[in-house]
Write a protein that holds these residues in place. Structure first.
Motif, PDB file in Angstrom:
ATOM      1  N   ALA A   1      21.533 -38.295   4.562  1.00 22.95           N
ATOM      2  CA  ALA A   1      21.442 -37.048   3.799  1.00 22.95           C
ATOM      3  C   ALA A   1      19.978 -36.838   3.407  1.00 22.95           C
ATOM      4  O   ALA A   1      19.146 -37.742   3.546  1.00 22.95           O
ATOM      5  N   ASP A   2      19.655 -35.662   2.896  1.00 25.88           N
ATOM      6  CA  ASP A   2      18.259 -35.348   2.570  1.00 25.88           C
ATOM      7  C   ASP A   2      17.643 -36.384   1.629  1.00 25.88           C
ATOM      8  O   ASP A   2      16.509 -36.830   1.829  1.00 25.88           O
ATOM      9  N   GLU A   3      18.397 -36.778   0.596  1.00 26.74           N
ATOM     10  CA  GLU A   3      17.860 -37.738  -0.369  1.00 26.74           C
ATOM     11  C   GLU A   3      17.636 -39.111   0.261  1.00 26.74           C
ATOM     12  O   GLU A   3      16.732 -39.853  -0.122  1.00 26.74           O
ATOM     13  N   ASP A   4      18.459 -39.451   1.274  1.00 27.26           N
ATOM     14  CA  ASP A   4      18.284 -40.724   1.975  1.00 27.26           C
ATOM     15  C   ASP A   4      16.996 -40.708   2.799  1.00 27.26           C
ATOM     16  O   ASP A   4      16.282 -41.712   2.871  1.00 27.26           O
ATOM     17  N   LEU A   5      16.716 -39.569   3.424  1.00 28.76           N
ATOM     18  CA  LEU A   5      15.501 -39.441   4.220  1.00 28.76           C
ATOM     19  C   LEU A   5      14.254 -39.571   3.339  1.00 28.76           C
ATOM     20  O   LEU A   5      13.266 -40.215   3.715  1.00 28.76           O
ATOM     21  N   VAL A   6      14.316 -38.964   2.153  1.00 24.38           N
ATOM     22  CA  VAL A   6      13.197 -39.061   1.208  1.00 24.38           C
ATOM     23  C   VAL A   6      12.995 -40.518   0.789  1.00 24.38           C
ATOM     24  O   VAL A   6      11.861 -41.014   0.727  1.00 24.38           O
ATOM     25  N   ALA A   7      14.094 -41.226   0.515  1.00 18.15           N
ATOM     26  CA  ALA A   7      14.011 -42.630   0.098  1.00 18.15           C
ATOM     27  C   ALA A   7      13.420 -43.500   1.208  1.00 18.15           C
ATOM     28  O   ALA A   7      12.624 -44.411   0.935  1.00 18.15           O
ATOM     29  N   LEU A   8      13.786 -43.227   2.445  1.00 15.37           N
ATOM     30  CA  LEU A   8      13.233 -43.979   3.574  1.00 15.37           C
ATOM     31  C   LEU A   8      11.726 -43.763   3.680  1.00 15.37           C
ATOM     32  O   LEU A   8      10.949 -44.707   3.886  1.00 15.37           O
ATOM     33  N   LYS A   9      11.309 -42.509   3.539  1.00 10.42           N
ATOM     34  CA  LYS A   9       9.886 -42.181   3.630  1.00 10.42           C
ATOM     35  C   LYS A   9       9.093 -42.866   2.517  1.00 10.42           C
ATOM     36  O   LYS A   9       8.023 -43.440   2.756  1.00 10.42           O
ATOM     37  N   LYS A  10       9.632 -42.840   1.293  1.00 11.33           N
ATOM     38  CA  LYS A  10       8.959 -43.474   0.157  1.00 11.33           C
ATOM     39  C   LYS A  10       8.872 -44.987   0.317  1.00 11.33           C
ATOM     40  O   LYS A  10       7.972 -45.623  -0.199  1.00 11.33           O
ATOM     41  N   ALA A  11       9.851 -45.557   1.044  1.00 16.59           N
ATOM     42  CA  ALA A  11       9.877 -47.013   1.237  1.00 16.59           C
ATOM     43  C   ALA A  11       8.938 -47.458   2.354  1.00 16.59           C
ATOM     44  O   ALA A  11       8.845 -48.650   2.641  1.00 16.59           O
ATOM     45  N   GLY A  12       8.265 -46.483   3.003  1.00 16.08           N
ATOM     46  CA  GLY A  12       7.282 -46.849   4.019  1.00 16.08           C
ATOM     47  C   GLY A  12       7.774 -46.805   5.448  1.00 16.08           C
ATOM     48  O   GLY A  12       7.084 -47.256   6.362  1.00 16.08           O
ATOM     49  N   VAL A  13       8.980 -46.267   5.661  1.00 13.42           N
ATOM     50  CA  VAL A  13       9.496 -46.129   7.028  1.00 13.42           C
ATOM     51  C   VAL A  13       8.803 -44.933   7.686  1.00 13.42           C
ATOM     52  O   VAL A  13       8.739 -43.850   7.100  1.00 13.42           O
ATOM     53  N   SER A  14       8.309 -45.109   8.894  1.00 19.74           N
ATOM     54  CA  SER A  14       7.543 -44.059   9.562  1.00 19.74           C
ATOM     55  C   SER A  14       8.438 -42.901  10.000  1.00 19.74           C
ATOM     56  O   SER A  14       9.657 -43.057  10.172  1.00 19.74           O
ATOM     57  N   ALA A  15       7.811 -41.741  10.215  1.00 21.57           N
ATOM     58  CA  ALA A  15       8.544 -40.558  10.683  1.00 21.57           C
ATOM     59  C   ALA A  15       9.162 -40.819  12.053  1.00 21.57           C
ATOM     60  O   ALA A  15      10.258 -40.328  12.366  1.00 21.57           O
ATOM     61  N   LYS A  16       8.477 -41.604  12.880  1.00 18.18           N
ATOM     62  CA  LYS A  16       8.978 -41.929  14.222  1.00 18.18           C
ATOM     63  C   LYS A  16      10.284 -42.714  14.152  1.00 18.18           C
ATOM     64  O   LYS A  16      11.238 -42.444  14.903  1.00 18.18           O
ATOM     65  N   VAL A  17      10.346 -43.675  13.245  1.00 16.64           N
ATOM     66  CA  VAL A  17      11.562 -44.485  13.088  1.00 16.64           C
ATOM     67  C   VAL A  17      12.685 -43.656  12.483  1.00 16.64           C
ATOM     68  O   VAL A  17      13.842 -43.742  12.911  1.00 16.64           O
ATOM     69  N   ILE A  18      12.365 -42.829  11.487  1.00 13.57           N
ATOM     70  CA  ILE A  18      13.390 -41.970  10.869  1.00 13.57           C
ATOM     71  C   ILE A  18      13.980 -41.016  11.911  1.00 13.57           C
ATOM     72  O   ILE A  18      15.193 -40.787  11.943  1.00 13.57           O
ATOM     73  N   ALA A  19      13.126 -40.497  12.794  1.00 12.57           N
ATOM     74  CA  ALA A  19      13.612 -39.614  13.862  1.00 12.57           C
ATOM     75  C   ALA A  19      14.567 -40.359  14.789  1.00 12.57           C
ATOM     76  O   ALA A  19      15.599 -39.820  15.218  1.00 12.57           O
ATOM     77  N   ALA A  20      14.261 -41.625  15.090  1.00 11.67           N
ATOM     78  CA  ALA A  20      15.140 -42.447  15.934  1.00 11.67           C
ATOM     79  C   ALA A  20      16.476 -42.697  15.238  1.00 11.67           C
ATOM     80  O   ALA A  20      17.526 -42.734  15.884  1.00 11.67           O
TER      81      ALA A  20
END
Length: 249
Positions: free
Chosen positions: A68-87
């Motif tokens: 969900a949107d809030e999960d994506l924000v949490a991943l980004k804040k935790a240092g996960v790259s945009a490339k990995v989030i896209a995968a």
């Protein structure tokens, strides 16, 4: 001398015990990490693993992501790259519908071609009588057993519609189940598709998003059924349709 040997032996035993305990812990951790979750991805990112390594792990493992949107924000804040989030997002995209019958997950099967029916009659009538093209699934019964009023839950992949799925009654033939998918004859020409007489009337209710609940208008008789994917046949490739089968006892 004997005392020194005894002490040495005790040290070896203790070290061996520690090693085995660590090994068991490592194996347990590996077993527990078969499902890749958001937390596992964050952990791998913090360990300094390259994006390509994390993405390869995602592609070769069973994933259970919350995206969900809030999960994506949490991943980004935790240092996960945009490339990995896209995968991660790509791994959550369905390529085929996910179907459950009475809460039981049903696998997608490809139907093969069985012997054509009526060929002798067609030859004797100079092809006026049609030759029936039949498809089959191996096995006397399906793996999933349902009630006479099954609840068929369908989660659709992108760009798919619930109208592409019809419930069809199959004919039991001992070690397999069959349905007619076409006919050829001088009088009727060439026809492709499931016979209207074999199609069971259903209604579909939206559950939100791309999820639907299909129900039958009348109780089903005992026998073999398949949620057939309209347009899934490709006769040139030897594919006579695809669908999700179940048995009503």
């Amino acid at each position: 001398m004997r005392r020194a040997a005894t002490v040495s032996g005790m040290v070896v035993v203790i070290l061996l015990g520690i090693f085995l305990g660590q090994a068991r812990g490592y194996l347990a951790q590996e077993g527990a990490s078969e499902d890749i979750t958001n937390d596992r991805v964050i952990q791998m990112a913090k360990m300094g693993l390259d994006d390509d390594i994390i993405i390869a792990k995602i592609k070769t493992s069973h994933t259970k992501f919350a995206l969900a949107d809030e999960d994506l924000v949490a991943l980004k804040k935790a240092g996960v790259s945009a490339k990995v989030i896209a995968a991660m997002l790509e791994s959550n995209v369905l390529t085929n519908a996910r179907v459950k019958v009475d809460g039981n997950l049903v696998e997608l099967h490809t139907l093969g071609q069985t012997k054509t029916g009526g060929r002798l009659g067609s030859d004797l009538t100079f092809h006026i009588k049609s030759v029936k093209e039949k498809a089959y699934l191996q096995g006397q019964h399906a793996a999933v057993i349902s009630s006479t009023k099954p609840k068929i839950e369908v989660e659709l992949p992108p760009s798919d519609t619930i109208d592409s799925y019809i419930l069809v009654k199959m004919n039991g033939k001992g070690d397999r189940r069959e349905l007619e998918v076409g006919s050829v004859g001088t009088a009727v020409g060439a026809k492709q598709g499931v016979r209207a007489e074999d199609v069971v009337k259903t209604s579909a209710e939206s559950l939100g998003g791309r999820r639907y609940m299909m129900t039958t208008q009348n109780p089903l008789k005992s026998g073999e059924y398949i949620l057939y994917v309209v347009g899934s046949a490709d006769f040139t490739k030897g594919i006579f349709g695809k669908g999700y089968d179940f048995t009503v006892e």
